[in-house]
Design a protein around this motif. Structure first.
Motif, mmCIF file in Angstrom:
data_model
loop_
_atom_site.group_PDB
_atom_site.id
_atom_site.type_symbol
_atom_site.label_atom_id
_atom_site.label_comp_id
_atom_site.label_asym_id
_atom_site.label_seq_id
_atom_site.Cartn_x
_atom_site.Cartn_y
_atom_site.Cartn_z
ATOM 1 N N SER A 192 0.842 -1.201 0.000
ATOM 2 C CA SER A 192 0.000 0.000 0.000
ATOM 3 C C SER A 192 0.873 1.244 0.000
ATOM 4 N N ARG A 193 1.911 1.227 0.836
ATOM 5 C CA ARG A 193 2.847 2.357 0.889
ATOM 6 C C ARG A 193 3.603 2.496 -0.423
ATOM 7 N N LEU A 194 4.104 1.383 -0.963
ATOM 8 C CA LEU A 194 4.854 1.440 -2.214
ATOM 9 C C LEU A 194 3.995 1.934 -3.377
ATOM 10 N N GLU A 195 2.745 1.489 -3.434
ATOM 11 C CA GLU A 195 1.856 1.962 -4.493
ATOM 12 C C GLU A 195 1.571 3.451 -4.341
ATOM 13 N N HIS A 196 1.426 3.910 -3.103
ATOM 14 C CA HIS A 196 1.221 5.340 -2.844
ATOM 15 C C HIS A 196 2.413 6.160 -3.355
ATOM 16 N N LEU A 197 3.613 5.596 -3.232
ATOM 17 C CA LEU A 197 4.826 6.267 -3.706
ATOM 18 C C LEU A 197 5.027 6.125 -5.212
ATOM 19 N N GLY A 198 4.214 5.305 -5.865
ATOM 20 C CA GLY A 198 4.375 5.066 -7.298
ATOM 21 C C GLY A 198 5.560 4.171 -7.614
ATOM 22 N N ALA A 199 5.942 3.322 -6.656
ATOM 23 C CA ALA A 199 7.143 2.509 -6.803
ATOM 24 C C ALA A 199 6.889 1.134 -7.413
ATOM 25 N N VAL A 200 5.638 0.765 -7.660
ATOM 26 C CA VAL A 200 5.338 -0.596 -8.123
ATOM 27 C C VAL A 200 4.988 -0.643 -9.611
ATOM 28 N N ALA A 201 4.146 0.233 -10.075
ATOM 29 C CA ALA A 201 3.670 0.179 -11.463
ATOM 30 C C ALA A 201 4.846 0.215 -12.441
ATOM 31 N N ASP A 202 4.895 -0.785 -13.314
ATOM 32 C CA ASP A 202 5.916 -0.909 -14.359
ATOM 33 C C ASP A 202 7.346 -1.040 -13.834
ATOM 34 N N ALA A 203 7.501 -1.363 -12.571
ATOM 35 C CA ALA A 203 8.835 -1.477 -11.967
ATOM 36 C C ALA A 203 9.539 -2.761 -12.374
ATOM 37 N N ARG A 204 10.858 -2.684 -12.432
ATOM 38 C CA ARG A 204 11.719 -3.859 -12.549
ATOM 39 C C ARG A 204 12.085 -4.216 -11.111
ATOM 40 N N VAL A 205 11.610 -5.376 -10.652
ATOM 41 C CA VAL A 205 11.698 -5.755 -9.243
ATOM 42 C C VAL A 205 12.779 -6.803 -9.032
ATOM 43 N N LEU A 206 13.483 -6.662 -7.929
ATOM 44 C CA LEU A 206 14.470 -7.641 -7.501
ATOM 45 C C LEU A 206 14.042 -8.119 -6.123
ATOM 46 N N ASP A 207 13.688 -9.401 -6.004
ATOM 47 C CA ASP A 207 13.251 -10.010 -4.745
ATOM 48 C C ASP A 207 14.407 -10.854 -4.217
ATOM 49 N N LEU A 208 15.110 -10.320 -3.208
ATOM 50 C CA LEU A 208 16.278 -10.993 -2.641
ATOM 51 C C LEU A 208 15.873 -11.871 -1.474
#
Length: 190
Positions: A44-60
């Motif tokens: 919820s916080r990340l979406e509010h920051l606009g950090a998720v849409a179309d992001a290249r994600v690295l899950d460590l």
């Protein structure tokens, strides 16, 4: 039971690695998936920051891949799930196939340190849920500075009793929240 909380795959269940007596991922009892409550709050916080849409994600330290797969469900463009344990990596691959995300998710079975040393592609969002027994993240956080795209976000989940993170030069602390026994730190690369 672990499931995707929201997005296009919301409600879908995920397999989790079976408990094992000699685990190196979290504790002697096995993988510790991020709770749905914590994932919902973080995303919820990340979406509010606009950090998720179309992001290249690295899950460590991916475990089941729940964090990276949650990001994909919520609109991330791609995800790389990095997991050193062979059994957990197999579970990640099975979850990717079950959600029909093989075109957007890649599972890499190696240590986080080895992966980051390979000079991988830039990531917009890094989700790190290391084993609680792993106390020193300094080298990993320092290596992330070179991997994180400008304006990118790093989220680190730890036990609430863990010492505060020491962010390296190049990462600016953004948020610091506690959810029961879980502590989540967020930083951004300017």
């Amino acid at each position: 039971m672990t499931r995707i909380v929201a997005g296009t795959h919301g409600g879908r269940t995920l397999a989790v690695p079976q408990h094992r007596s000699t685990a190196n991922r979290s504790t002697a009892s096995g993988t510790r998936p991020t709770s749905e409550r914590v994932r919902e709050a973080v995303f919820s916080r990340l979406e509010h920051l606009g950090a998720v849409a179309d992001a290249r994600v690295l899950d460590l330290y991916a475990g089941s891949g729940a964090l990276g797969l949650e990001a994909l469900s919520r609109g991330a463009a791609s995800a790389v799930l990095v997991e050193s344990d062979a059994a957990a990596a197999r579970v990640c691959r099975a979850n990717v196939r079950a959600l029909d995300l093989v075109d957007r998710a890649q599972v890499v079975q190696t240590t986080v340190e080895r992966y980051l040393a390979q000079a991988p592609a830039r990531a917009d969002l890094v989700l790190a849920d290391p084993p609680y027994a792993l106390d020193d993240l300094d080298d990993v956080l320092t290596a992330l500075v070179a991997v994180l795209a400008p304006g990118g976000t790093v989220v680190v989940e730890r036990a609430a009793r863990s010492a505060p993170l020491r962010w390296p030069d190049g990462l600016v602390p953004d948020d610091d929240r506690r959810y029961g026994e879980t502590h989540v730190w967020t930083a951004r690369r300017p």
